[in-house]
Design an enzyme around this catalytic site. Structure first.
Site, PDB file in Angstrom:
ATOM      1  N   ASP A  24      10.904 -12.422 -43.114  1.00 11.62           N
ATOM      2  CA  ASP A  24      10.850 -10.968 -42.913  1.00 11.62           C
ATOM      3  C   ASP A  24      12.255 -10.360 -42.913  1.00 11.62           C
ATOM      4  OD1 ASP A  24       9.636  -8.542 -42.517  1.00 11.62           O
ATOM      5  OD2 ASP A  24       9.403  -8.786 -40.352  1.00 11.62           O
ATOM      6  N   ASN A  72      -0.272  -6.685 -46.773  1.00 18.41           N
ATOM      7  CA  ASN A  72       0.854  -6.175 -47.578  1.00 18.41           C
ATOM      8  C   ASN A  72       0.405  -5.384 -48.817  1.00 18.41           C
ATOM      9  OD1 ASN A  72       3.022  -8.992 -46.790  1.00 18.41           O
ATOM     10  ND2 ASN A  72       3.046  -6.937 -45.932  1.00 18.41           N
TER      11      ASN A  72
HETATM   12  C1  IPE Z   1       4.835 -10.300 -42.424  1.00 17.87           C
HETATM   13  O1  IPE Z   1       5.821  -9.330 -42.522  1.00 17.87           O
HETATM   14  C2  IPE Z   1       4.397 -10.738 -43.773  1.00 17.87           C
HETATM   15  C3  IPE Z   1       5.388 -11.493 -44.553  1.00 17.87           C
HETATM   16  C4  IPE Z   1       6.605 -11.764 -44.198  1.00 17.87           C
HETATM   17  C5  IPE Z   1       4.924 -11.972 -45.829  1.00 17.87           C
HETATM   18  P1  IPE Z   1       5.472  -7.779 -42.429  1.00 17.87           P
HETATM   19  O2  IPE Z   1       6.738  -7.060 -42.597  1.00 17.87           O
HETATM   20  O3  IPE Z   1       4.364  -7.444 -43.357  1.00 17.87           O
HETATM   21  O4  IPE Z   1       4.930  -7.652 -40.943  1.00 17.87           O
HETATM   22  P2  IPE Z   1       4.857  -6.399 -39.976  1.00 17.87           P
HETATM   23  O5  IPE Z   1       4.235  -5.280 -40.743  1.00 17.87           O
HETATM   24  O6  IPE Z   1       6.249  -6.073 -39.567  1.00 17.87           O
HETATM   25  O7  IPE Z   1       4.036  -6.874 -38.829  1.00 17.87           O
HETATM   26  C1  IPE Z   2       9.317  -9.337 -45.908  1.00 16.90           C
HETATM   27  O1  IPE Z   2      10.261  -8.346 -45.910  1.00 16.90           O
HETATM   28  C2  IPE Z   2       8.680  -9.514 -47.260  1.00 16.90           C
HETATM   29  C3  IPE Z   2       7.253  -9.153 -47.310  1.00 16.90           C
HETATM   30  C4  IPE Z   2       6.553  -8.730 -46.302  1.00 16.90           C
HETATM   31  C5  IPE Z   2       6.602  -9.284 -48.577  1.00 16.90           C
HETATM   32  P1  IPE Z   2       9.892  -6.827 -45.585  1.00 16.90           P
HETATM   33  O2  IPE Z   2       9.716  -6.083 -46.864  1.00 16.90           O
HETATM   34  O3  IPE Z   2       8.742  -6.741 -44.652  1.00 16.90           O
HETATM   35  O4  IPE Z   2      11.207  -6.357 -44.858  1.00 16.90           O
HETATM   36  P2  IPE Z   2      11.324  -5.289 -43.704  1.00 16.90           P
HETATM   37  O5  IPE Z   2      10.485  -5.761 -42.562  1.00 16.90           O
HETATM   38  O6  IPE Z   2      10.826  -3.994 -44.256  1.00 16.90           O
HETATM   39  O7  IPE Z   2      12.777  -5.252 -43.370  1.00 16.90           O
HETATM   40 MG    MG Z   3       8.659  -6.697 -42.645  1.00 16.30          MG
END
Ligand code: IPE
Ligand code: IPE
Ligand code: MG
Length: 254
Positions: A24, A72
């Site tokens: 993340d 997602n």
């Molecule tokens: C969790 O991250 C999913 C992945 C890293 C693939 P998210 O960014 O989607 O999670 P939330 O929304 O912060 O809980």
């Molecule tokens: C994790 O990075 C990747 C996926 C969830 C696919 P994010 O895109 O959630 O990164 P943040 O949380 O917005 O920084």
């Molecule tokens: Mg995230």
């Protein structure tokens, strides 16, 4: 006593057999640089090759990565499209390298919402690496822990309805056997990058007794040093599984 940081301690400490990571922080990494989330996702994918290699060197048998959750899909369609493209390109580019390294790749999660070309890329990458016996990489894509438990429950219900299984045989062991990763060692250590301290519908059943490690590092900055901090912390944990550790039992019995 646990000495963190000394090379001897690192060499002798308990190594987890199975590490799972919620990758993340790509969006925040990009935003800090005035870039779009896509740039963060591209940088994030680049971390995986090194990480896999680092895990192999440290004799971690299974690395499970959360790449895309069931939730997602709610993101802007341009971002979802970019993520799907990156996933497909990664599979096409890395499968041969994984085979050379003896790594077996498995993708878990729903596949019915992927394009046919992505489905094909997944099948091909799994087939190319199927004979690997020197470590496993599991990628969770369109995965959700709740989906996983629901599928397992549904599979058991179907067997009962078809008269192939007595209702009384349904217990934790029966459900566990139907879950994703059932044939792999249990997840010893879960790492989440980016400072968030939640599971976000990743492995729910499988994390029952996993050790958790949260780091503020954003995923595109995640390197071997952060991995080693997580492993050092893991080496200091006292896993009791609801029982008593030796020290406590001695005190209690004296
Ligand atoms: C969790 O991250 C999913 C992945 C890293 C693939 P998210 O960014 O989607 O999670 P939330 O929304 O912060 O809980
Ligand atoms: C994790 O990075 C990747 C996926 C969830 C696919 P994010 O895109 O959630 O990164 P943040 O949380 O917005 O920084
Ligand atoms: Mg995230």
């Amino acid at each position: 006593m646990c000495f963190v940081g000394s090379e001897t301690a690192m060499a002798t400490m308990t190594t987890p057999r199975h590490v799972a990571i919620i990758m993340d922080g790509n969006g925040r990494w990009a935003a800090q640089r005035g870039l779009s989330p896509s740039a963060g996702h591209k940088a994030g994918v680049e971390r995986i090759r090194d990480l896999l290699e680092a895990c192999k060197h440290r004799r971690i048998e299974v690395l499970t990565l959360f790449a895309f959750s069931n939730e997602n899909w709610q993101r802007p369609s341009t971002e979802v499209k970019l993520l799907m493209g990156l996933f497909q390109a990664y599979l096409r580019r890395e499968a041969k390298r994984m085979r050379e390294q003896g790594v077996c790749l498995r993708v878990i999660g729903r596949r019915d919402r992927f394009s046919s070309s992505l489905r094909r890329a997944i099948e091909e990458a799994e087939a190319i690496t199927a004979a690997g016996t020197d470590g496993s990489l599991v990628i969770a894509a369109d995965y959700g822990g709740q989906w996983d438990i629901t599928c397992a429950a549904s599979a058991l219900a179907k067997e009962v309805a078809a008269g192939r299984r007595p209702l009384a045989s349904i217990d934790e062991t029966a459900l566990a056997a139907k879950m994703q990763l059932a044939d792999l060692p249990p997840v010893d250590l879960l790492i989440r990058s980016s400072g968030e301290q939640r599971i976000s519908n990743f492995l729910l059943w499988q994390l029952a007794y996993s050790e958790l490690f949260f780091t503020d590092t954003l995923w595109p900055d995640f390197d071997q040093q952060v991995l080693d901090s997580a492993l050092a912390a893991y080496g200091c944990r006292n896993r009791r599984y609801g029982g008593r550790n030796d020290e406590c039992s001695q005190t209690a019995s004296s």
